[in-house]
Write a protein that holds these residues in place. Structure first.
Motif, PDB file in Angstrom:
ATOM      1  N   HIS A 190       0.845  -1.197   0.000  1.00 33.91           N
ATOM      2  CA  HIS A 190       0.000   0.000   0.000  1.00 33.91           C
ATOM      3  C   HIS A 190       0.875   1.241   0.000  1.00 33.91           C
ATOM      4  N   GLY A 191       0.444   2.254  -0.707  1.00 32.52           N
ATOM      5  CA  GLY A 191       1.172   3.512  -0.747  1.00 32.52           C
ATOM      6  C   GLY A 191       0.965   4.199  -2.082  1.00 32.52           C
ATOM      7  N   THR A 192       1.893   5.082  -2.432  1.00 31.02           N
ATOM      8  CA  THR A 192       1.845   5.728  -3.738  1.00 31.02           C
ATOM      9  C   THR A 192       2.213   4.703  -4.808  1.00 31.02           C
ATOM     10  N   ASN A 193       1.984   5.069  -6.059  1.00 31.39           N
ATOM     11  CA  ASN A 193       2.362   4.169  -7.149  1.00 31.39           C
ATOM     12  C   ASN A 193       3.841   3.809  -7.083  1.00 31.39           C
ATOM     13  N   ASP A 194       4.693   4.816  -6.861  1.00 33.10           N
ATOM     14  CA  ASP A 194       6.132   4.574  -6.804  1.00 33.10           C
ATOM     15  C   ASP A 194       6.510   3.667  -5.638  1.00 33.10           C
ATOM     16  N   GLU A 195       5.854   3.868  -4.486  1.00 28.35           N
ATOM     17  CA  GLU A 195       6.152   3.020  -3.322  1.00 28.35           C
ATOM     18  C   GLU A 195       5.731   1.577  -3.573  1.00 28.35           C
ATOM     19  N   ILE A 196       4.578   1.387  -4.203  1.00 25.22           N
ATOM     20  CA  ILE A 196       4.114   0.033  -4.501  1.00 25.22           C
ATOM     21  C   ILE A 196       5.076  -0.660  -5.457  1.00 25.22           C
ATOM     22  N   VAL A 197       5.459   0.032  -6.511  1.00 24.74           N
ATOM     23  CA  VAL A 197       6.359  -0.561  -7.503  1.00 24.74           C
ATOM     24  C   VAL A 197       7.716  -0.879  -6.872  1.00 24.74           C
ATOM     25  N   LYS A 208      -3.349  11.264  12.767  1.00 26.95           N
ATOM     26  CA  LYS A 208      -1.923  11.021  12.945  1.00 26.95           C
ATOM     27  C   LYS A 208      -1.795   9.604  13.505  1.00 26.95           C
ATOM     28  N   PHE A 209      -1.739   8.659  12.603  1.00 29.76           N
ATOM     29  CA  PHE A 209      -1.795   7.243  12.975  1.00 29.76           C
ATOM     30  C   PHE A 209      -1.182   6.450  11.834  1.00 29.76           C
ATOM     31  N   TYR A 210      -0.107   5.743  12.123  1.00 29.51           N
ATOM     32  CA  TYR A 210       0.567   4.976  11.073  1.00 29.51           C
ATOM     33  C   TYR A 210       1.092   3.691  11.690  1.00 29.51           C
ATOM     34  N   LYS A 211       0.365   2.588  11.454  1.00 30.74           N
ATOM     35  CA  LYS A 211       0.726   1.296  12.034  1.00 30.74           C
ATOM     36  C   LYS A 211       0.720   0.230  10.939  1.00 30.74           C
ATOM     37  N   PRO A 212       1.674   0.300  10.005  1.00 32.73           N
ATOM     38  CA  PRO A 212       1.659  -0.678   8.911  1.00 32.73           C
ATOM     39  C   PRO A 212       1.819  -2.115   9.394  1.00 32.73           C
ATOM     40  N   GLU A 213       2.542  -2.307  10.515  1.00 34.42           N
ATOM     41  CA  GLU A 213       2.733  -3.675  11.016  1.00 34.42           C
ATOM     42  C   GLU A 213       1.398  -4.299  11.413  1.00 34.42           C
ATOM     43  N   TYR A 214       0.452  -3.484  11.869  1.00 35.43           N
ATOM     44  CA  TYR A 214      -0.890  -3.980  12.165  1.00 35.43           C
ATOM     45  C   TYR A 214      -1.777  -3.964  10.927  1.00 35.43           C
ATOM     46  N   MET A 215      -1.872  -2.825  10.280  1.00 35.13           N
ATOM     47  CA  MET A 215      -2.823  -2.643   9.179  1.00 35.13           C
ATOM     48  C   MET A 215      -2.525  -3.558   7.991  1.00 35.13           C
ATOM     49  N   LEU A 216      -1.245  -3.767   7.687  1.00 37.85           N
ATOM     50  CA  LEU A 216      -0.877  -4.489   6.468  1.00 37.85           C
ATOM     51  C   LEU A 216      -0.491  -5.932   6.716  1.00 37.85           C
ATOM     52  N   GLY A 223       2.851   9.989   8.087  1.00 37.54           N
ATOM     53  CA  GLY A 223       2.517   9.202   9.264  1.00 37.54           C
ATOM     54  C   GLY A 223       1.049   9.250   9.609  1.00 37.54           C
ATOM     55  N   THR A 224       0.197   9.224   8.581  1.00 40.74           N
ATOM     56  CA  THR A 224      -1.238   9.375   8.798  1.00 40.74           C
ATOM     57  C   THR A 224      -2.019   8.240   8.142  1.00 40.74           C
ATOM     58  N   GLU A 271      -5.126   5.557  20.666  1.00 42.26           N
ATOM     59  CA  GLU A 271      -5.559   6.958  20.732  1.00 42.26           C
ATOM     60  C   GLU A 271      -4.823   7.757  19.667  1.00 42.26           C
ATOM     61  N   VAL A 272      -5.550   8.635  18.974  1.00 39.78           N
ATOM     62  CA  VAL A 272      -4.984   9.349  17.830  1.00 39.78           C
ATOM     63  C   VAL A 272      -5.444  10.794  17.829  1.00 39.78           C
ATOM     64  N   ASP A 273      -4.715  11.622  17.092  1.00 40.95           N
ATOM     65  CA  ASP A 273      -5.104  13.014  16.871  1.00 40.95           C
ATOM     66  C   ASP A 273      -5.666  13.164  15.465  1.00 40.95           C
ATOM     67  N   ALA A 274      -6.806  13.837  15.354  1.00 31.86           N
ATOM     68  CA  ALA A 274      -7.364  14.158  14.041  1.00 31.86           C
ATOM     69  C   ALA A 274      -6.645  15.376  13.488  1.00 31.86           C
TER      70      ALA A 274
END
Length: 427
Positions: A110-117, A387-395, A309-310, A367-370
């Motif tokens: 997941h990410g931008t096109n460049d990050e995915i590639v 402000k929430f970035y947890k790729p280890e959980y989400m992905l 980081g969002t 807990e997160v900040d909007a």
């Protein structure tokens, strides 16, 4: 590289997804020597060999993935590509949860096109962190004063794409003293048809006189949505049900109306109500209200930004009491009826919460900040960025796709409540 299979829902066409993802497809072709095949949930399964890589182009393809798996088309090491548009990330999280529960091996890119590639080119297979409670870990779960007796109305079966969001109803009934009351969709359709325009005109006038913007939605859409609201309320009262979930996409097709407004109104009235027949999310909402004494927003994770980081969440229904202001638009996936386009307050604390597993054995809370109210035509109508970035959980090890958003910082109270009933926290 082997052929990438593109998955889409019946609400979209092959041409749409090829145009929508043209730049990503071009990059994958040029840099990864990829080729593509598109299949839709309404189509016969393609006669192809096993695939390991899938581009999830829209939501609503989870049932299609299960069919592919059951027919031997899914390989052993699954990669799901999702840039977040059109509910693709949420669908990928549901699929990955299903794979994890079945003992499979997968990851989400997941990410931008460049990050995915870049990940396609250079990354090694990431194995899911399968640290979670087994069913045996939950054998000693006991009901608590926090979970009161409830009768849950289930209007129709869970949506086909919710392949990892069901619960063991007998287990939940015994451990938490919760009854499930099945309501046939045809009973609801018949009840809606018995409600004439005059019965809802006053309600309609209240909304129209309040200065709410309507976007694509019409007076007739509002009438139809309020008829659905009254019909659901009446049936819940007749069955003595205190909360509900509904297979809402069938309603869209049969009544040319959406349940988004009905669920928003019911949640604000104290009747917890979830979309798509999602019982795990409904039980999370019930627990959230017991702890925070307020309604909650059931939303799809729709995109993460490594740079900022969002993470952005979105859905087409939200309790209006959670919004600074709101308007009515058409439902995102179908373009039909009424959806809530709410503006949630930013620069304040929220809590992201999900209680899940077939025996409700695990949970996630943060807990997160909007930080932003984004606007994108590629997402459901109410959108909020945290402000929430947890790729280890989400992905790698998510609990399904839908997550529950609560106003305020209540993670500590949730952890204490979960501890009391012996539920394992995923961090």
């Amino acid at each position: 590289m082997n052929e990438i299979l593109i998955l889409r829902s019946s609400f979209q066409t092959d041409e749409y997804v090829k145009n929508e993802y043209a730049e990503l497809l071009r990059l994958l072709t040029e840099k990864c020597n990829a080729s593509f095949n598109v299949t839709g949930e309404e189509m016969p399964l393609p006669q192809i060999d096993k695939h390991d890589t899938f581009l999830v182009a829209t939501g609503g393809v989870e049932g299609l993935f299960v069919r592919l798996l059951e027919n031997g088309i899914v390989g052993e090491n699954v990669t799901l590509i999702a840039d977040g548009r059109n509910n693709s990330l949420a669908a990928s999280m549901e699929i990955l949860t299903f794979l994890n529960e079945k003992g499979g091996n997968g990851r989400i890119l997941h990410g931008t096109n460049d990050e995915i590639v870049a990940e396609m080119i250079g990354s090694q297979q990431i194995k899911s962190d399968k640290e979670s409670a087994s069913n045996n870990d939950c054998e000693n779960v006991k009901s608590s004063d926090i979970i009161e007796f409830n009768r849950i109305a289930i209007f129709g079966e869970p949506s086909d794409w919710l392949i990892a969001s069901g619960v063991d109803r007998e287990f939940v009934r015994e451990k938490f003293n919760i009854d499930f009351v099945n309501i046939d969709i045809e009973r609801l359709v018949t009840r809606v048809q018995l409600i004439d325009d005059e019965m809802v005109e006053l309600l309609t006038k209240d909304h129209e006189d309040s200065g709410i913007t309507f976007g694509e939605a019409s007076h007739r859409d509002l009438l139809n949505s309020l008829k659905l609201y009254l019909a659901i309320s009446q049936i819940c009262h007749e069955e003595n049900c205190t909360c509900l979930t509904i297979r809402c996409f069938d309603i869209v097709k049969q009544l040319n109306a959406t349940s988004c407004l009905a669920l928003a109104l019911l949640n604000d009235e104290g009747i917890d109500a979830s979309c798509e027949g999602d019982l795990q999310s409904l039980l999370t909402m019930i627990m959230a209200r017991r702890i925070a004494w307020q309604p909650a927003f059931m939303a799809n994770p729709s995109g993460m930004s490594k740079e900022n980081g969002t993470t952005t969440f979105a859905h087409c229904t939200i309790p209006m009491s959670m919004c600074k202001k709101y308007g009515f638009r058409s439902h995102f996936e179908s373009g039909i009826g009424i959806a809530i386009a709410g503006e949630m307050p930013v620069n304040q604390k929220y809590t992201i919460f999900k209680w899940g597993g077939r025996r409700l054995e695990r949970f996630f809370v943060e807990e997160v900040d909007a930080v932003e109210k984004p606007y994108s035509e590629h997402l459901c109508r109410t959108q909020i960025t945290f402000k929430f970035y947890k790729p280890e959980y989400m992905l790698n090890c998510p609990i399904g796709n839908h997550h529950i958003i609560i106003k305020g910082a209540v993670a500590g109270k949730i952890r204490q409540a979960m501890k009391e009933i012996g539920v394992y926290e995923i961090r």
